[in-house]
Design a protein around this motif. Structure first.
Motif, PDB file in Angstrom:
ATOM      1  N   VAL A 171       0.843  -1.200   0.000  1.00 51.05           N
ATOM      2  CA  VAL A 171       0.000   0.000   0.000  1.00 51.05           C
ATOM      3  C   VAL A 171       0.878   1.250   0.000  1.00 51.05           C
ATOM      4  O   VAL A 171       0.608   2.219  -0.732  1.00 51.05           O
ATOM      5  CB  VAL A 171      -0.941  -0.002   1.219  1.00 51.05           C
ATOM      6  N   ILE A 172       1.939   1.252   0.806  1.00 52.79           N
ATOM      7  CA  ILE A 172       2.844   2.395   0.876  1.00 52.79           C
ATOM      8  C   ILE A 172       3.458   2.677  -0.495  1.00 52.79           C
ATOM      9  O   ILE A 172       3.561   3.828  -0.920  1.00 52.79           O
ATOM     10  CB  ILE A 172       3.939   2.143   1.931  1.00 52.79           C
ATOM     11  N   ARG A 173       3.862   1.631  -1.203  1.00 56.28           N
ATOM     12  CA  ARG A 173       4.442   1.822  -2.537  1.00 56.28           C
ATOM     13  C   ARG A 173       3.481   2.581  -3.449  1.00 56.28           C
ATOM     14  O   ARG A 173       3.855   3.557  -4.110  1.00 56.28           O
ATOM     15  CB  ARG A 173       4.804   0.476  -3.174  1.00 56.28           C
ATOM     16  N   HIS A 174       2.232   2.139  -3.488  1.00 50.49           N
ATOM     17  CA  HIS A 174       1.259   2.792  -4.359  1.00 50.49           C
ATOM     18  C   HIS A 174       1.010   4.240  -3.941  1.00 50.49           C
ATOM     19  O   HIS A 174       0.880   5.129  -4.792  1.00 50.49           O
ATOM     20  CB  HIS A 174      -0.049   2.001  -4.357  1.00 50.49           C
ATOM     21  N   LEU A 175       0.960   4.487  -2.637  1.00 48.82           N
ATOM     22  CA  LEU A 175       0.731   5.849  -2.166  1.00 48.82           C
ATOM     23  C   LEU A 175       1.897   6.767  -2.535  1.00 48.82           C
ATOM     24  O   LEU A 175       1.693   7.924  -2.928  1.00 48.82           O
ATOM     25  CB  LEU A 175       0.519   5.846  -0.647  1.00 48.82           C
ATOM     26  N   LEU A 176       3.117   6.266  -2.415  1.00 46.52           N
ATOM     27  CA  LEU A 176       4.293   7.060  -2.781  1.00 46.52           C
ATOM     28  C   LEU A 176       4.300   7.360  -4.278  1.00 46.52           C
ATOM     29  O   LEU A 176       4.570   8.486  -4.705  1.00 46.52           O
ATOM     30  CB  LEU A 176       5.576   6.328  -2.392  1.00 46.52           C
ATOM     31  N   GLU A 177       4.006   6.361  -5.078  1.00 48.19           N
ATOM     32  CA  GLU A 177       3.987   6.561  -6.523  1.00 48.19           C
ATOM     33  C   GLU A 177       2.876   7.515  -6.924  1.00 48.19           C
ATOM     34  O   GLU A 177       3.048   8.335  -7.840  1.00 48.19           O
ATOM     35  CB  GLU A 177       3.848   5.225  -7.234  1.00 48.19           C
ATOM     36  N   ASP A 178       1.736   7.433  -6.238  1.00 52.14           N
ATOM     37  CA  ASP A 178       0.653   8.377  -6.517  1.00 52.14           C
ATOM     38  C   ASP A 178       1.060   9.807  -6.190  1.00 52.14           C
ATOM     39  O   ASP A 178       0.521  10.765  -6.765  1.00 52.14           O
ATOM     40  CB  ASP A 178      -0.599   8.003  -5.723  1.00 52.14           C
ATOM     41  N   ASP A 179       1.989   9.986  -5.253  1.00 50.72           N
ATOM     42  CA  ASP A 179       2.501  11.314  -4.891  1.00 50.72           C
ATOM     43  C   ASP A 179       3.567  11.810  -5.861  1.00 50.72           C
ATOM     44  O   ASP A 179       4.134  12.889  -5.680  1.00 50.72           O
ATOM     45  CB  ASP A 179       3.094  11.290  -3.474  1.00 50.72           C
ATOM     46  N   GLY A 180       3.876  11.020  -6.876  1.00 49.34           N
ATOM     47  CA  GLY A 180       4.839  11.443  -7.882  1.00 49.34           C
ATOM     48  C   GLY A 180       6.272  11.106  -7.568  1.00 49.34           C
ATOM     49  O   GLY A 180       7.193  11.653  -8.194  1.00 49.34           O
ATOM     50  N   MET A 181       6.499  10.190  -6.631  1.00 48.59           N
ATOM     51  CA  MET A 181       7.863   9.816  -6.262  1.00 48.59           C
ATOM     52  C   MET A 181       8.276   8.542  -6.986  1.00 48.59           C
ATOM     53  O   MET A 181       7.466   7.653  -7.225  1.00 48.59           O
ATOM     54  CB  MET A 181       7.964   9.601  -4.752  1.00 48.59           C
TER      55      MET A 181
END
Length: 344
Positions: free
Chosen positions: A61-71
Protein backbone atom coordinates in the motif's frame (compact mmCIF):
# COMPACT_ATOMS: atom_id res chain seq x y z
CA UNK A 1 17.08 10.06 -12.78
CA UNK A 2 15.74 12.11 -9.88
CA UNK A 3 17.23 15.32 -8.47
CA UNK A 4 17.47 13.91 -4.94
CA UNK A 5 17.75 10.42 -3.46
CA UNK A 6 16.21 9.82 -0.03
CA UNK A 7 17.18 6.94 2.21
CA UNK A 8 13.92 6.17 4.03
CA UNK A 9 14.48 2.73 5.59
CA UNK A 10 10.97 2.23 7.00
CA UNK A 11 8.20 4.48 5.65
CA UNK A 12 4.97 4.47 7.62
CA UNK A 13 1.40 3.73 6.67
CA UNK A 14 -0.64 6.47 8.38
CA UNK A 15 -4.38 6.38 9.03
CA UNK A 16 -5.95 9.55 10.45
CA UNK A 17 -9.54 10.07 11.56
CA UNK A 18 -10.83 13.64 11.38
CA UNK A 19 -14.12 15.36 12.00
CA UNK A 20 -15.92 16.58 8.89
CA UNK A 21 -19.25 18.09 9.87
CA UNK A 22 -21.59 15.32 10.97
CA UNK A 23 -19.39 12.50 9.71
CA UNK A 24 -15.94 11.05 10.28
CA UNK A 25 -13.32 11.54 7.58
CA UNK A 26 -10.56 8.95 7.21
CA UNK A 27 -7.26 9.76 5.49
CA UNK A 28 -4.67 7.17 4.43
CA UNK A 29 -1.18 8.30 3.46
CA UNK A 30 2.43 7.22 3.37
CA UNK A 31 4.38 8.99 6.10
CA UNK A 32 7.62 9.20 8.02
CA UNK A 33 10.51 11.62 7.95
CA UNK A 34 11.83 10.78 4.48
CA UNK A 35 8.35 10.77 2.98
CA UNK A 36 7.53 14.23 4.35
CA UNK A 37 10.83 15.54 3.01
CA UNK A 38 10.13 14.06 -0.42
CA UNK A 39 6.60 15.46 -0.45
CA UNK A 40 7.85 19.01 0.11
CA UNK A 41 10.57 18.56 -2.50
CA UNK A 42 7.90 17.60 -5.01
CA UNK A 43 5.86 20.70 -4.08
CA UNK A 44 8.95 22.79 -4.85
CA UNK A 45 9.44 21.16 -8.24
CA UNK A 46 12.31 18.85 -7.24
CA UNK A 47 12.05 15.15 -8.11
CA UNK A 48 12.88 12.50 -5.52
CA UNK A 49 13.69 8.80 -5.49
CA UNK A 50 12.72 6.96 -2.31
CA UNK A 51 15.03 4.07 -1.37
CA UNK A 52 13.11 2.11 1.24
CA UNK A 53 12.13 -1.29 2.56
CA UNK A 54 8.52 -2.36 2.06
CA UNK A 55 7.27 -5.03 4.43
CA UNK A 56 4.14 -7.13 4.02
CA UNK A 57 0.73 -5.95 2.84
CA UNK A 58 1.15 -2.47 4.31
CA UNK A 59 4.38 -2.11 2.33
CA UNK A 60 2.53 -2.68 -0.92
CA UNK A 61 0.00 0.00 0.00
CA UNK A 62 2.84 2.40 0.88
CA UNK A 63 4.44 1.82 -2.54
CA UNK A 64 1.26 2.79 -4.36
CA UNK A 65 0.73 5.85 -2.17
CA UNK A 66 4.29 7.06 -2.78
CA UNK A 67 3.99 6.56 -6.52
CA UNK A 68 0.65 8.38 -6.52
CA UNK A 69 2.50 11.31 -4.89
CA UNK A 70 4.84 11.44 -7.88
CA UNK A 71 7.86 9.82 -6.26
CA UNK A 72 10.12 7.21 -7.83
CA UNK A 73 10.18 4.21 -5.50
CA UNK A 74 13.12 1.84 -5.25
CA UNK A 75 11.65 -0.54 -2.72
CA UNK A 76 13.18 -3.69 -1.27
CA UNK A 77 10.23 -5.98 -0.60
CA UNK A 78 10.42 -8.19 2.47
CA UNK A 79 8.14 -10.28 4.68
CA UNK A 80 6.94 -9.15 8.10
CA UNK A 81 5.26 -6.05 9.47
CA UNK A 82 5.64 -2.52 8.17
CA UNK A 83 5.57 0.60 10.33
CA UNK A 84 2.07 2.07 10.75
CA UNK A 85 -0.04 4.21 13.03
CA UNK A 86 -3.67 5.23 13.49
CA UNK A 87 -4.40 8.70 14.91
CA UNK A 88 -7.64 10.40 15.97
CA UNK A 89 -7.69 14.15 15.30
CA UNK A 90 -11.42 14.70 15.76
CA UNK A 91 -10.72 16.62 18.94
CA UNK A 92 -8.20 18.93 17.26
CA UNK A 93 -5.10 17.24 18.69
CA UNK A 94 -3.31 14.08 17.58
CA UNK A 95 -4.38 11.14 19.73
CA UNK A 96 -2.62 7.83 19.10
CA UNK A 97 -5.04 4.92 18.71
CA UNK A 98 -2.48 2.34 17.66
CA UNK A 99 1.17 2.18 16.58
CA UNK A 100 3.17 -0.55 14.86
CA UNK A 101 6.93 0.08 14.75
CA UNK A 102 7.50 -2.77 12.29
CA UNK A 103 10.07 -5.54 12.05
CA UNK A 104 13.82 -4.95 11.78
CA UNK A 105 15.34 -5.12 8.31
CA UNK A 106 17.14 -8.45 7.87
CA UNK A 107 20.77 -8.57 6.78
CA UNK A 108 20.19 -9.58 3.16
CA UNK A 109 17.45 -7.00 2.63
CA UNK A 110 19.63 -4.32 4.22
CA UNK A 111 22.48 -5.21 1.85
CA UNK A 112 20.11 -4.79 -1.11
CA UNK A 113 18.81 -1.49 0.25
CA UNK A 114 22.35 -0.21 0.88
CA UNK A 115 23.36 -0.97 -2.68
CA UNK A 116 20.26 0.77 -4.03
CA UNK A 117 21.06 3.96 -2.07
CA UNK A 118 24.63 4.03 -3.39
CA UNK A 119 23.47 3.47 -6.98
CA UNK A 120 20.66 6.03 -6.92
CA UNK A 121 22.75 8.49 -4.91
CA UNK A 122 25.49 8.51 -7.54
CA UNK A 123 22.87 9.15 -10.19
CA UNK A 124 21.26 12.11 -8.42
CA UNK A 125 24.32 13.53 -6.64
CA UNK A 126 22.35 14.66 -3.56
CA UNK A 127 21.24 12.24 -0.82
CA UNK A 128 19.14 12.80 2.29
CA UNK A 129 19.66 10.19 5.01
CA UNK A 130 16.45 10.08 7.03
CA UNK A 131 15.68 8.15 10.19
CA UNK A 132 13.66 4.95 10.65
CA UNK A 133 10.37 4.61 12.50
CA UNK A 134 11.95 2.78 15.45
CA UNK A 135 15.30 2.27 17.15
CA UNK A 136 15.76 -1.38 16.14
CA UNK A 137 14.91 -1.17 12.44
CA UNK A 138 18.57 -1.16 11.35
CA UNK A 139 22.03 -0.80 12.94
CA UNK A 140 23.09 2.81 13.59
CA UNK A 141 26.45 2.14 11.94
CA UNK A 142 24.61 1.91 8.62
CA UNK A 143 24.58 5.72 8.61
CA UNK A 144 28.34 5.99 9.09
CA UNK A 145 29.00 3.64 6.20
CA UNK A 146 26.46 5.31 3.93
CA UNK A 147 27.71 8.83 4.67
CA UNK A 148 31.34 7.84 4.07
CA UNK A 149 30.66 5.82 0.91
CA UNK A 150 28.33 8.38 -0.63
CA UNK A 151 30.78 11.23 -0.08
CA UNK A 152 33.61 9.10 -1.44
CA UNK A 153 31.42 8.65 -4.54
CA UNK A 154 31.10 12.44 -4.86
CA UNK A 155 27.60 12.86 -3.43
CA UNK A 156 26.33 15.70 -1.23
CA UNK A 157 25.02 14.16 2.02
CA UNK A 158 22.27 15.79 4.11
CA UNK A 159 21.09 14.41 7.47
CA UNK A 160 18.42 15.18 10.06
CA UNK A 161 19.13 12.46 12.61
CA UNK A 162 19.60 11.95 16.34
CA UNK A 163 21.36 9.84 18.94
CA UNK A 164 23.58 7.00 17.77
CA UNK A 165 22.50 7.51 14.17
CA UNK A 166 23.72 11.11 14.22
CA UNK A 167 26.99 10.11 15.90
CA UNK A 168 27.52 7.48 13.21
CA UNK A 169 26.74 9.84 10.32
CA UNK A 170 29.15 12.46 11.69
CA UNK A 171 31.91 9.85 11.75
CA UNK A 172 31.30 9.26 8.06
CA UNK A 173 31.10 13.00 7.36
CA UNK A 174 28.08 15.01 6.18
CA UNK A 175 27.70 18.17 4.14
CA UNK A 176 24.59 19.50 5.89
CA UNK A 177 23.14 18.69 9.32
CA UNK A 178 19.81 19.93 10.66
CA UNK A 179 19.00 19.50 14.36
CA UNK A 180 16.67 21.13 16.88
CA UNK A 181 17.76 22.88 20.07
CA UNK A 182 15.34 20.62 21.96
CA UNK A 183 17.29 17.56 20.83
CA UNK A 184 20.54 19.25 21.78
CA UNK A 185 19.23 20.09 25.27
CA UNK A 186 18.15 16.49 25.74
CA UNK A 187 21.77 15.42 25.43
CA UNK A 188 23.98 17.72 27.36
CA UNK A 189 23.29 21.30 26.34
CA UNK A 190 22.03 22.87 29.57
CA UNK A 191 22.43 26.46 28.38
CA UNK A 192 20.56 27.62 25.27
CA UNK A 193 22.10 31.08 25.21
CA UNK A 194 23.45 32.24 21.83
CA UNK A 195 27.03 31.67 22.97
CA UNK A 196 26.35 28.11 24.11
CA UNK A 197 24.40 27.25 20.96
CA UNK A 198 27.17 28.69 18.78
CA UNK A 199 29.75 26.63 20.64
CA UNK A 200 27.66 23.48 20.28
CA UNK A 201 27.28 24.10 16.56
CA UNK A 202 31.05 24.56 16.20
CA UNK A 203 31.43 21.25 18.04
CA UNK A 204 29.18 19.53 15.51
CA UNK A 205 31.23 21.00 12.67
CA UNK A 206 34.44 19.76 14.28
CA UNK A 207 32.91 16.27 14.44
CA UNK A 208 32.17 16.04 10.72
CA UNK A 209 29.36 18.39 9.63
CA UNK A 210 30.03 20.97 6.93
CA UNK A 211 27.02 23.22 7.59
CA UNK A 212 24.89 23.02 10.76
CA UNK A 213 21.30 24.29 11.04
CA UNK A 214 19.63 24.49 14.46
CA UNK A 215 15.89 25.10 14.71
CA UNK A 216 14.52 26.77 17.86
CA UNK A 217 10.72 26.34 17.79
CA UNK A 218 9.24 29.85 17.46
CA UNK A 219 12.65 31.54 17.77
CA UNK A 220 14.83 32.35 14.74
CA UNK A 221 16.83 29.40 13.54
CA UNK A 222 20.63 29.42 13.32
CA UNK A 223 23.03 28.40 10.53
CA UNK A 224 26.76 27.90 10.92
CA UNK A 225 29.18 27.27 8.07
CA UNK A 226 32.77 28.15 7.27
CA UNK A 227 31.77 31.79 6.80
CA UNK A 228 30.23 32.11 10.27
CA UNK A 229 26.90 32.21 12.05
CA UNK A 230 23.58 33.47 10.69
CA UNK A 231 20.21 34.03 12.37
CA UNK A 232 17.20 33.36 10.14
CA UNK A 233 13.75 34.62 11.18
CA UNK A 234 10.64 33.69 9.17
CA UNK A 235 7.28 35.39 9.78
CA UNK A 236 5.36 33.94 12.75
CA UNK A 237 2.24 32.38 11.23
CA UNK A 238 -0.70 30.87 13.14
CA UNK A 239 0.06 27.23 13.93
CA UNK A 240 -2.51 24.63 12.89
CA UNK A 241 -0.16 21.64 13.15
CA UNK A 242 3.59 21.81 13.79
CA UNK A 243 4.19 18.23 12.63
CA UNK A 244 6.44 17.98 9.58
CA UNK A 245 7.73 21.57 9.76
CA UNK A 246 11.33 20.51 10.39
CA UNK A 247 11.26 18.07 7.49
CA UNK A 248 9.78 20.75 5.24
CA UNK A 249 12.63 23.05 6.24
CA UNK A 250 15.22 20.40 5.37
CA UNK A 251 13.54 19.77 2.03
CA UNK A 252 13.44 23.48 1.24
CA UNK A 253 17.16 23.87 1.89
CA UNK A 254 17.91 20.84 -0.29
CA UNK A 255 15.66 22.20 -3.07
CA UNK A 256 17.70 25.39 -3.08
CA UNK A 257 20.96 23.45 -3.12
CA UNK A 258 19.77 21.38 -6.09
CA UNK A 259 19.28 24.67 -7.93
CA UNK A 260 22.87 25.67 -7.23
CA UNK A 261 22.42 27.80 -4.09
CA UNK A 262 24.85 27.44 -1.17
CA UNK A 263 23.15 26.43 2.10
CA UNK A 264 23.39 29.96 3.57
CA UNK A 265 21.25 31.18 0.65
CA UNK A 266 19.02 28.09 0.42
CA UNK A 267 18.17 28.44 4.12
CA UNK A 268 15.62 31.14 3.29
CA UNK A 269 13.70 28.73 1.06
CA UNK A 270 13.81 26.12 3.82
CA UNK A 271 12.63 28.58 6.46
CA UNK A 272 9.73 29.65 4.24
CA UNK A 273 8.71 26.03 3.55
CA UNK A 274 8.78 25.17 7.26
CA UNK A 275 6.85 28.31 8.19
CA UNK A 276 4.05 27.63 5.73
CA UNK A 277 3.78 23.97 6.71
CA UNK A 278 2.61 24.83 10.23
CA UNK A 279 -0.49 26.53 8.77
CA UNK A 280 -1.67 23.24 7.21
CA UNK A 281 -2.95 19.86 8.35
CA UNK A 282 -0.92 17.95 5.77
CA UNK A 283 2.68 17.02 6.62
CA UNK A 284 5.32 18.13 4.15
CA UNK A 285 2.83 20.19 2.17
CA UNK A 286 2.53 23.77 1.03
CA UNK A 287 1.87 25.90 -2.04
CA UNK A 288 5.08 26.65 -3.94
CA UNK A 289 3.97 30.19 -4.86
CA UNK A 290 3.10 30.98 -1.25
CA UNK A 291 6.49 29.64 -0.14
CA UNK A 292 8.22 31.85 -2.73
CA UNK A 293 6.36 34.91 -1.41
CA UNK A 294 7.23 34.03 2.18
CA UNK A 295 10.86 33.61 1.22
CA UNK A 296 11.05 37.28 0.40
CA UNK A 297 9.98 38.08 3.97
CA UNK A 298 12.66 36.02 5.73
CA UNK A 299 15.03 38.16 7.82
CA UNK A 300 18.68 37.09 7.84
CA UNK A 301 21.20 38.68 10.20
CA UNK A 302 24.39 38.04 12.13
CA UNK A 303 23.40 37.25 15.74
CA UNK A 304 24.95 39.32 18.53
CA UNK A 305 26.06 42.07 16.21
CA UNK A 306 25.93 45.50 17.87
CA UNK A 307 25.24 48.82 16.19
CA UNK A 308 28.93 49.27 15.37
CA UNK A 309 29.04 45.88 13.66
CA UNK A 310 31.08 44.30 16.44
CA UNK A 311 30.60 40.68 17.36
CA UNK A 312 29.25 39.83 20.79
CA UNK A 313 29.61 36.05 20.29
CA UNK A 314 31.54 33.51 22.33
CA UNK A 315 35.26 34.22 22.84
CA UNK A 316 37.84 32.05 21.01
CA UNK A 317 39.13 30.59 24.30
CA UNK A 318 35.65 29.80 25.52
CA UNK A 319 34.72 28.27 22.18
CA UNK A 320 37.83 26.09 22.12
CA UNK A 321 37.03 24.75 25.56
CA UNK A 322 33.52 23.80 24.56
CA UNK A 323 34.61 22.18 21.30
CA UNK A 324 36.99 19.95 23.24
CA UNK A 325 34.04 18.41 25.10
CA UNK A 326 34.40 14.58 25.06
CA UNK A 327 32.61 13.07 22.10
CA UNK A 328 29.82 11.24 23.93
CA UNK A 329 29.11 14.31 26.05
CA UNK A 330 29.09 16.75 23.14
CA UNK A 331 26.12 19.11 23.16
CA UNK A 332 25.15 18.00 19.64
CA UNK A 333 24.58 14.36 20.56
CA UNK A 334 20.87 13.58 20.33
CA UNK A 335 18.26 11.10 21.44
CA UNK A 336 16.94 8.36 19.15
CA UNK A 337 14.59 9.92 16.62
CA UNK A 338 11.27 8.43 15.63
CA UNK A 339 8.85 9.41 12.90
CA UNK A 340 7.06 11.84 15.21
CA UNK A 341 10.21 13.96 15.52
CA UNK A 342 9.52 15.47 12.13
CA UNK A 343 7.24 17.79 14.10
CA UNK A 344 9.97 20.24 14.92
Amino acid sequence: MSDVTIFAPSPILTVTVENSGDADEIHIHAGGQGVWQARMLRRLGVSATMCCSLAGEAGQVIRHLLEDDGMTVVGIERPGRASAYVQDRRGGERAEIGTEVGDPIARHELDELYGAVIREGMRSGVVILSGPAGDDVLPPDTYRRLAADLREAGCTVVVDLAGERLDAALEGGVDLLKVSDEEMRAHGLDDDSPDALAAAMHSLRSRGAGTVIVTRASEPLLLLDEQGLLEVAPPRLEVVDSAGAGDSLTAGVVAGMVRGEPPRDAITLGAAAGALNVTRHGLGTGDADAIAELRGRIRVSVPGEDDDGGSMGVSPDGLAGLIETPRREAPGAESPRTESEGER
